[in-house]
Design a protein around this motif. Structure first.
Motif, PDB file in Angstrom:
ATOM      1  N   GLY A   7     -38.074 -26.536 -59.514  1.00 55.54           N
ATOM      2  CA  GLY A   7     -38.044 -27.979 -59.292  1.00 55.54           C
ATOM      3  C   GLY A   7     -36.463 -28.533 -59.106  1.00 55.54           C
ATOM      4  O   GLY A   7     -35.485 -27.834 -59.074  1.00 55.54           O
ATOM      5  N   ILE A   8     -36.490 -29.935 -59.444  1.00 61.11           N
ATOM      6  CA  ILE A   8     -35.261 -30.591 -59.041  1.00 61.11           C
ATOM      7  C   ILE A   8     -35.414 -31.658 -60.199  1.00 61.11           C
ATOM      8  O   ILE A   8     -36.184 -31.788 -61.010  1.00 61.11           O
ATOM      9  CB  ILE A   8     -35.085 -31.339 -57.871  1.00 61.11           C
ATOM     10  N   LEU A  38     -43.196 -28.969 -54.597  1.00 61.98           N
ATOM     11  CA  LEU A  38     -42.136 -28.371 -55.606  1.00 61.98           C
ATOM     12  C   LEU A  38     -43.098 -28.118 -56.996  1.00 61.98           C
ATOM     13  O   LEU A  38     -44.223 -28.480 -56.618  1.00 61.98           O
ATOM     14  CB  LEU A  38     -41.053 -29.324 -56.322  1.00 61.98           C
ATOM     15  N   THR A  39     -42.829 -27.357 -57.999  1.00 61.18           N
ATOM     16  CA  THR A  39     -43.897 -27.108 -59.050  1.00 61.18           C
ATOM     17  C   THR A  39     -43.542 -27.794 -60.231  1.00 61.18           C
ATOM     18  O   THR A  39     -44.214 -27.663 -61.338  1.00 61.18           O
ATOM     19  CB  THR A  39     -44.262 -25.431 -59.048  1.00 61.18           C
ATOM     20  N   THR A  40     -42.247 -28.343 -60.318  1.00 64.59           N
ATOM     21  CA  THR A  40     -42.012 -29.077 -61.485  1.00 64.59           C
ATOM     22  C   THR A  40     -40.778 -30.040 -61.306  1.00 64.59           C
ATOM     23  O   THR A  40     -40.073 -29.926 -60.100  1.00 64.59           O
ATOM     24  CB  THR A  40     -41.539 -28.156 -62.844  1.00 64.59           C
ATOM     25  N   ILE A  41     -40.750 -31.219 -62.065  1.00 64.31           N
ATOM     26  CA  ILE A  41     -39.573 -31.973 -61.933  1.00 64.31           C
ATOM     27  C   ILE A  41     -39.157 -32.497 -63.327  1.00 64.31           C
ATOM     28  O   ILE A  41     -39.831 -32.399 -64.199  1.00 64.31           O
ATOM     29  CB  ILE A  41     -40.100 -33.341 -61.085  1.00 64.31           C
ATOM     30  N   PHE A  69     -43.841 -31.621 -65.683  1.00 65.49           N
ATOM     31  CA  PHE A  69     -42.675 -32.331 -65.875  1.00 65.49           C
ATOM     32  C   PHE A  69     -41.990 -32.103 -67.100  1.00 65.49           C
ATOM     33  O   PHE A  69     -42.610 -32.135 -68.039  1.00 65.49           O
ATOM     34  CB  PHE A  69     -43.096 -33.895 -65.991  1.00 65.49           C
ATOM     35  N   ALA A  70     -40.920 -31.677 -67.041  1.00 66.19           N
ATOM     36  CA  ALA A  70     -39.772 -31.711 -68.104  1.00 66.19           C
ATOM     37  C   ALA A  70     -39.260 -33.067 -68.484  1.00 66.19           C
ATOM     38  O   ALA A  70     -39.292 -33.964 -67.384  1.00 66.19           O
ATOM     39  CB  ALA A  70     -38.652 -30.512 -67.781  1.00 66.19           C
ATOM     40  N   VAL A  71     -39.058 -33.422 -69.430  1.00 72.28           N
ATOM     41  CA  VAL A  71     -38.756 -34.860 -70.042  1.00 72.28           C
ATOM     42  C   VAL A  71     -37.428 -34.731 -70.770  1.00 72.28           C
ATOM     43  O   VAL A  71     -37.160 -34.055 -71.627  1.00 72.28           O
ATOM     44  CB  VAL A  71     -39.723 -35.580 -70.863  1.00 72.28           C
ATOM     45  N   VAL A 221     -41.545 -20.104 -67.117  1.00 76.27           N
ATOM     46  CA  VAL A 221     -40.132 -20.200 -66.619  1.00 76.27           C
ATOM     47  C   VAL A 221     -40.208 -21.606 -66.069  1.00 76.27           C
ATOM     48  O   VAL A 221     -41.021 -22.048 -65.296  1.00 76.27           O
ATOM     49  CB  VAL A 221     -39.740 -19.316 -65.720  1.00 76.27           C
ATOM     50  N   PHE A 222     -38.922 -22.488 -66.470  1.00 78.86           N
ATOM     51  CA  PHE A 222     -38.867 -23.560 -65.830  1.00 78.86           C
ATOM     52  C   PHE A 222     -37.268 -23.710 -65.141  1.00 78.86           C
ATOM     53  O   PHE A 222     -36.457 -23.315 -65.991  1.00 78.86           O
ATOM     54  CB  PHE A 222     -38.851 -24.692 -66.870  1.00 78.86           C
ATOM     55  N   ALA A 223     -37.203 -23.749 -64.033  1.00 81.04           N
ATOM     56  CA  ALA A 223     -36.071 -23.629 -63.154  1.00 81.04           C
ATOM     57  C   ALA A 223     -35.728 -24.873 -62.338  1.00 81.04           C
ATOM     58  O   ALA A 223     -36.539 -25.087 -61.650  1.00 81.04           O
ATOM     59  CB  ALA A 223     -35.584 -22.340 -62.537  1.00 81.04           C
TER      60      ALA A 223
END
Length: 247
Positions: A7-8, A38-41, A69-71, A221-223
Motif C-alpha cells: 500500500g501507501i 490496495l491491500t494496506t495503508i 492498517f499500519a499505524v 509482509v507489509f510493503a
C-alpha cells in the motif's frame, strides 16, 4: 506462507486526484476507493495528533475484510532525548482508540529522527515500554531507524529479543538494515521517481516482488511506497500488487 500486503502512506494527497482517484470522486469516498485498490495503508496522521475511537472505528468500517492498517506512532513517543522516559506517551498513544481497528490493525510503526543515534541501554528501555496488546487486541511493532549507528549487531539482537521488526528502508541515505527479527516484515520503499509511470522501473518492481515472496516464507509482509515521487506511490503499489496476483 504469510500474507503479502502492499500500500501507501495515507490516502489524502491532492496530486492523486486524477492520477489515482477519479477526478470526480468525492473526497469522503477516497479511503473506500483506496481500500478497494490496495491491500494496506499506513496511517500517518496519528504521528502528528491523537484520533478518537470513533475515527478508528469508522476507518475499520470503511475497509473490506482482510484489509489492514499500519499505524504510525506519535512523534511524542520517539522524538525525545531519552527514549526510556516515553512511557506516558506510549501509553496515551496505544490507548487512544487503535483497538477499534480490531482485526484490521496491522503493525505500529515507531519512526526515529535521522539525528537519533543508537544507544543500546536507552533503546532497550524503550522496547520494554511497548505493550503486546491493548483492550484484547494483539500489537505488533516495527522500528524505523535513520541513523547509521544502528548498523550494529547489538541493535538487531535487541529487536529480536523484543520480538519487533526492523523496517527495511529503501532510501538514498537511511541505513538499509535487512534483518529478520520477528515473524513479519515491514518495508518502506522510498526511491520512486516521477519519470517512471509506476515510480520504480519494471525491473525494480520485479525485484521487490521476489523479495516479498521470499519474506512471505517467514511470515506476513507489509510493503509501503512512501515519499520519493509521492504522486507515483499508488501506481507503484498497484504494479506490485498486480505482479503478486492482484487485490
Amino acid at each position: 506462507m504469510g500474507d503479502i500486503r502492499v500500500g501507501i502512506g495515507g490516502w489524502t494527497f491532492e496530486p492523486w486526484r486524477g492520477t489515482f482517484y477519479p477526478a470526480d470522486l468525492r473526497q469522503k469516498d477516497e479511503l473506500a476507493y483506496a481500500c478497494q485498490h490496495l491491500t494496506t495503508i499506513e496511517i500517518n496522521g496519528t504521528y502528528y495528533r491523537s484520533q478518537s475511537p470513533k475515527t478508528f472505528a469508522g476507518w475499520a468500517d470503511t475497509a473490506p475484510d482482510g484489509f489492514v492498517f499500519a499505524v504510525k506512532a506519535s512523534r511524542y513517543c520517539t522524538n525525545r532525548k531519552v527514549l526510556g522516559e516515553a512511557g506516558e506517551s506510549v501509553d496515551k498513544f496505544v490507548k487512544q482508540g487503535i483497538a477499534e481497528l480490531g482485526a484490521k490493525l496491522g503493525p505500529i510503526l515507531w519512526q526515529f529522527a535521522p539525528t537519533k543515534a543508537f544507544d543500546a541501554e536507552d533503546m532497550g528501555a524503550f522496547l520494554a515500554l511497548l505493550p503486546t496488546s491493548v483492550d484484547g487486541v494483539p500489537l505488533r511493532h516495527a522500528l524505523e531507524v535513520r541513523h547509521e549507528s544502528f548498523r550494529d549487531p547489538i541493535f538487531i539482537d535487541l529487536a529480536k529479543n523484543a520480538g519487533v521488526a526492523i523496517v527495511l528502508a529503501d532510501h538514498e541515505t537511511y541505513p538499509l538494515i535487512d534483518a529478520a527479527t520477528t515473524d513479519f516484515t515491514y518495508a518502506r520503499l522510498m526511491r520512486s521517481v516521477e519519470e517512471q509511470p509506476t515510480g520504480y522501473t519494471p525491473d525494480e518492481i520485479n525485484h521487490w516482488v521476489d523479495r516479498a515472496k521470499e519474506w512471505a516464507t517467514k511470515g506476513d509482509v507489509f510493503a509501503y511506497f512512501i515519499s520519493g515521487a509521492k504522486v507515483r506511490a499508488p501506481a507503484a503499489a498497484q504494479a506490485l500488487i498486480g505482479k503478486l496476483g492482484g487485490v
